[in-house]
Motif scaffolding. Structure first.
Motif, short mmCIF file in Angstrom:
data_model
loop_
_atom_site.label_atom_id
_atom_site.label_comp_id
_atom_site.label_asym_id
_atom_site.label_seq_id
_atom_site.Cartn_x
_atom_site.Cartn_y
_atom_site.Cartn_z
N TYR A 187 0.85 -1.18 0.00
CA TYR A 187 0.00 0.00 0.00
C TYR A 187 0.89 1.24 0.00
CZ TYR A 187 -3.86 -3.08 1.12
OH TYR A 187 -4.80 -4.07 1.08
N GLY A 232 -5.80 10.17 -4.13
CA GLY A 232 -7.01 10.16 -3.32
C GLY A 232 -6.85 9.59 -1.93
N SER A 233 -5.74 8.90 -1.66
CA SER A 233 -5.58 8.24 -0.36
C SER A 233 -4.10 8.14 0.00
CB SER A 233 -6.18 6.82 -0.44
OG SER A 233 -5.90 6.09 0.72
N LYS A 234 -3.84 8.06 1.29
CA LYS A 234 -2.46 7.88 1.75
C LYS A 234 -2.10 6.40 1.82
CE LYS A 234 -2.39 12.08 4.46
NZ LYS A 234 -2.34 12.67 5.79
N ASN A 235 -3.11 5.55 1.73
CA ASN A 235 -2.88 4.13 1.94
C ASN A 235 -3.73 3.34 0.93
OD1 ASN A 235 -1.64 2.06 3.25
ND2 ASN A 235 -3.10 1.95 4.92
N ALA A 236 -3.25 3.22 -0.31
CA ALA A 236 -4.01 2.56 -1.36
C ALA A 236 -3.11 1.61 -2.14
CB ALA A 236 -4.61 3.60 -2.30
N PRO A 276 0.80 5.85 -1.14
CA PRO A 276 -0.05 7.02 -1.42
C PRO A 276 -0.38 7.16 -2.91
CG PRO A 276 2.21 7.71 -1.08
CD PRO A 276 2.18 6.23 -0.82
#
Length: 186
Positions: free
Chosen positions: A22, A27-31, A24
């Motif tokens: 995962y 849209g997200s820091k954890n994707a 950044p």
């Protein structure tokens, strides 16, 4: 005796990209990326009779110079990437009329600077099906003071640079500027 240069730690071994990790994204820091997909859209370009009459016979002032089919078709084709980009970047900007429209087609003015003045092309896009749209070129003229209707958009496209304008309460406002060169990346 001079000091020898400091040994910098280098990468030992090979870099392994873990596809299940995962990280950044926008849209997200954890994707985690799971798929990349390309969507094909087909645009049909049509000429309205009004444009053809102006091209062949002109108007009461005479034959219009600078609105040759090849030039107009190139500007219309070049504009597709810019218009799509602006529809993704600018909130509430849409250039395609919905499939079940009640009023007349949304019309955008495409502009390009030429040696004789500004080329203005009025074009409307209609949604036909999931992957098919049609573009109709209504008219074209080379004139520097082309009048836009209130609420109408114009896109000035010149060699890797474009500006999105909107006529708002009789004032021409610059909405967005892009220096992305879609034309040279083809």
């Amino acid at each position: 005796m001079a000091r020898r240069p400091r040994i910098k730690p280098g990468i030992i071994g090979r870099i392994v990209n873990d596809e299940l990790s995962y990280g950044p994204n926008k849209g997200s820091k954890n994707a985690r990326k799971v798929n990349v997909q390309s969507v094909h859209l087909e645009y049909e370009i049509w000429y309205d009779r009004h444009y053809i009459v102006r091209l062949q016979f002109g108007d009461r002032v005479g034959k219009r110079a600078g609105i040759e089919e090849k030039t107009i078709l190139k500007l219309a084709s070049d504009s597709l990437s810019y218009l799509t980009y602006y529809s993704l970047q600018v909130r509430n900007f849409s250039f395609v009329s919905p499939e079940k429209q009640t009023a007349h087609t949304l019309r955008i003015v495409l502009q390009r600077d030429t040696e004789n003045g500004t080329l203005n092309v009025v074009i409307g896009f209609c949604h036909l099906s999931a992957r098919n749209c049609e573009a109709t070129i209504y008219t074209a003229m080379v004139i520097d003071d082309f009048r836009l209707s209130d609420g109408q958009y114009a896109v000035l496209i010149n060699e890797g640079h474009s500006i999105l304008y909107k006529m708002d309460n009789k004032l021409l406002r610059e909405i967005y500027t892009s220096s992305i060169d879609f034309e040279s990346s083809r």
